[in-house]
Design an enzyme around this catalytic site. Structure first.
Site, short mmCIF file in Angstrom:
data_model
loop_
_atom_site.label_atom_id
_atom_site.label_comp_id
_atom_site.label_asym_id
_atom_site.label_seq_id
_atom_site.Cartn_x
_atom_site.Cartn_y
_atom_site.Cartn_z
N GLU A 189 0.80 -1.23 0.00
CA GLU A 189 0.00 0.00 0.00
C GLU A 189 0.83 1.29 0.00
OE1 GLU A 189 -4.05 -1.40 2.23
OE2 GLU A 189 -2.36 -0.99 3.53
C1 TNX Z 1 -4.70 -3.91 4.66
S1 TNX Z 1 -3.14 -6.39 4.31
C2 TNX Z 1 -3.41 -3.76 5.15
C3 TNX Z 1 -3.22 -3.38 6.55
C4 TNX Z 1 -4.52 -3.16 7.26
C5 TNX Z 1 -5.51 -4.21 6.86
C6 TNX Z 1 -6.80 -4.12 7.61
C7 TNX Z 1 -2.04 -5.35 4.12
C8 TNX Z 1 -0.83 -5.82 3.56
N1 TNX Z 1 -2.29 -4.09 4.45
O1 TNX Z 1 -2.41 -2.25 6.65
O2 TNX Z 1 -4.27 -3.21 8.62
O3 TNX Z 1 -5.76 -4.10 5.50
O4 TNX Z 1 -7.61 -5.22 7.36
#
Ligand code: TNX
Length: 691
Positions: A378
């Protein structure tokens, strides 16, 4: 993308309201949750989760654990086997009250014999380092593992063969029988992971150890610790060993960002817990986990999810970072929201790489695992600013640093946009599978499967679950759904030879403390864990549901919180407890304990929680209200028992263990042997010493 297996049928049937029929019919399978026609010994084989490769009921009398039972260690590596024996004894001593000495000697009486023997012959599991054999008869229990880990796995199976209260921390009376069986077992994947996000909301060392205890009983082999994110930094990094020109004060990471956490949000009103692990704390976790055959893999998420680092280290707040320093604001302000994707380290600044090198080198020194997790997910704002090439160039440089420390990397699937090195791991969670597939096929990377919709433990079980998110899974996200997928189907063309294993992550934007963590983890991690352990051809949703039913009382007796929802017809189990009272006084005498997940009590009976209120309904094997009578053993007439919940079933707790009590006055001193008889036919013994 995912197999539409029998669980879809189950879901449909359940909607039609006849789930009980289905679950009950499943108990006629070979590994039966209830005594049935296929139980050859005195005792039926309880539900084993994860399901072993081969389980054969031998027939003949059970083994019974008594005060004379010893844990005898034989074979190669006696010191390692002795450690495993001690751990087994430690889990069984409180409930049984037996001494269970662990001795390296010849077996003689009715001993439990543990050995590590790579050459014992493991048939279909030959060559698997976790292979083990377990054989029990009235004369002996033998557990033999190809390695220490195999032996440890075998002892977890042995624990499951005992009555549920064997894991209780209070002494109880039960028939400590192990049915006469022969088991050969080994896992499909060596990596069967769980992730704790201690960054958003911290878990104390003892809380993590509590999760390790419960997870190791389920043969989980990896604990991935998400140690840093936007909201907090949880691992102490010292200034020792800094590069000559490095003037960063790393101790600020925990001083500043160990004191912050996620704030209350629309899905959880309470703020996250703050705190951090000293390096000694972390070492103690690594050791504690390793003793229980769990490997800790630490994650420092970069280049995104880094606001906590930016909040602590002025040198990171360069013009190219997500927070360029100003005179008034030399570091990024704490951001306790649950926003993602806004923060990033400056890929054009040397300070960024100095920081990464120092942090990861300390992490490498603290971590025996061959892997360090670098996150990589992300990085939206960074990619927007520097483009895909900028992100990839950053990842390549970061990976070179970590590889230079002698470690392989794992990262979330986005990081596979960069080239990886053979043996690195790609953790697939969501989005395009293209990059992960390329890294696996072209670079020789290994796939770690964590499909968000089937393995994220922070998803609500159902819309009424008061905590949890629902972006990856919504509606019915209970255990059946988390069982109904197959690792080899996550990315088409990426099969077992390319798969490192499975991992179920628990993100903690909405999770506070270990009780809530366990509630979200169990029982779903058991579904996920079986997906990683058990051969595809042996997995069956209905059979799993039947076996899982007998895990409920075990979790309850061990004090592990879980969601005791309606998809499982959770078993009940009764045990007696001894007490001392004075003659003449009328009092409430505690005669026993009842574990009955999914139920509630009005004090005189225990019934399935079938009211769909805030906590939703519960599941139970009880088909009628359970009542009991207590015979105090002094010639008086049996009296109705009362049930008192240690922890009432609510929207964040399974039904706890009920105390079974009755009012009574003994006329004269002595030792009395009493009995509880429950309306479902179960019985328990107790002894009252009257002074
Ligand atoms: C996505 S899964 C994220 C996390 C969040 C999560 C909440 C991932 C690699 N990144 O930063 O905590 O969703 O469900």
């Amino acid at each position: 993308m995912f197999r539409s297996g029998p669980f879809h049928i189950l879901a449909v049937t359940m909607a039609a309201g006849v789930a009980g029929v289905l679950i009950t019919s499943a108990t006629t399978s070979a590994v039966s949750a209830k005594p049935g026609p296929e139980s050859h010994g005195d005792t039926a084989i309880p539900g084993l989760v994860p399901k072993p490769l081969q389980v054969t009921a031998k027939g003949g009398a059970d083994f019974t654990l008594t005060e004379d039972t010893r844990i005898v260690v034989r074979g190669a590596e006696p010191a390692a086997a002795e450690e495993v024996g001690e751990l087994l004894a430690t889990t069984l001593r409180p409930a049984t009250g037996f001494e269970l000495p662990v001795v390296v000697t010849q077996p003689s009486g009715r001993d439990i014999v543990l050995s590590i023997d790579p050459d014992a012959g493991y048939g279909a599991a030959e060559g698997n380092p976790e292979a083990y054999r377990l054989s029990s008869s009235s004369a002996r229990v033998r557990v033999t593992g190809a390695t220490r880990q195999g032996l440890f796995d075998g002892t977890q199976t042995l624990r499951q063969l005992l009555p549920a209260f064997a894991g209780s921390d209070v002494r109880v009376n039960a028939d400590w029988r192990v049915p006469a069986v022969s088991i050969l077992d080994a896992p499909r994947f060596s990596y069967r992971g769980i992730m704790l996000d201690v960054a958003r909301s911290f878990l104390e060392v003892d809380e993590v150890k509590q999760v390790i205890d419960a997870a190791s009983a389920a043969k989980i082999s990896v604990l991935h610790l998400h140690l840093a994110d936007d909201q907090g930094w949880r691992i102490d990094i010292t200034n020792s060993g800094r590069a000559a020109d490095d003037d960063i004060d790393y101790t600020a990471l925990t001083r500043v960002s160990g004191a912050t956490a996620v704030l209350g949000n629309p899905y959880q009103s309470a703020d996250g817990h703050t705190g951090f692990y000293t390096q000694d704390d972390y070492r103690s976790l690594v050791r504690y986990a390793a003793e229980r055959e769990i490997e800790i893999i630490p994650e420092i998420d970069i280049p995104g999810h880094t606001n906590a680092a930016l909040a602590a280290i002025p040198q990171l707040n360069t013009a190219g970072s997500s927070h360029p320093a100003t005179e008034g604001e030399p570091v990024a302000p704490h951001n306790g929201t649950i926003d993602v994707g806004y923060s990033y380290l400056d890929p054009t600044s040397e300070a960024t790489y100095t920081f990464i090198e120092h942090v990861f080198s300390q992490l490498a020194a603290l971590t025996p695992s061959e892997f360090l997790h670098v996150g990589g997910d992300e990085s939206h704002a960074m990619t927007q600013r520097y483009g895909h090439e900028g992100y990839v160039a950053f990842v390549e440089r970061a990976l070179a640093i970590v590889h230079g420390l002698g470690k392989k990397t794992i990262g979330w699937n986005e990081y596979a946009e960069s080239g990886l090195t053979a043996g690195d791991g790609v953790q697939y969670w969501a989005g395009t599978t293209e990059h992960a597939k390329r890294a696996v096929i072209e670079d020789g990377a290994k796939l770690l499967v964590s499909p968000g919709n089937m393995s994220y433990l922070d998803m609500k079980y159902h819309p009424k679950t008061p905590i949890g998110l629902s972006w990856a899974c919504s509606g019915d996200c209970d255990v059946a759904h988390y069982y109904d997928w197959s690792p080899q189907e996550v990315i088409a063309g990426v099969g077992d030879e390319h798969i490192l294993g499975t991992e179920a992550p628990l993100w903690s934007e909405t999770i506070r403390g270990v009780d809530q963590a366990e509630f979200m983890i169990f029982p779903r991690v058991l579904a996920h864990g079986e997906t990683g352990w058990t051969a595809e051809s042996l997995r069956s949703p209905s059979d799993f549901a039947a076996r899982l039913a007998s895990v409920g009382p075990r979790l309850a007796a061990a004090g592990t919180n879980f969601y005791d929802g309606p998809q499982i017809a959770w078993s009940t189990e009764l045990a007696g407890t001894d007490a001392a009272v004075s003659a003449g006084s009328v009092g409430s005498v505690s005669a026993g304990l009842l574990a009955a997940p999914g139920t509630k009590t009005d004090g005189t009976s225990v019934t399935v929680d079938d009211v769909d209120d805030a906590d939703s309904t519960g599941g139970s094997s009880l088909t009628a209200p359970l009542t009991a009578t207590v015979d105090f053993g002094d010639g008086s007439a049996p009296v109705p028992a009362r049930f008192t919940a240690s922890e009432s079933r609510d929207s964040l707790h399974a039904a706890g263990v009920y105390a079974v009590t009755a009012a009574h006055a003994y006329d004269s001193p002595g030792t009395y042997r009493g009995r509880i008889t429950a309306s479902d036919g179960s019985r328990a013994r107790f002894t009252i010493t009257v002074s």
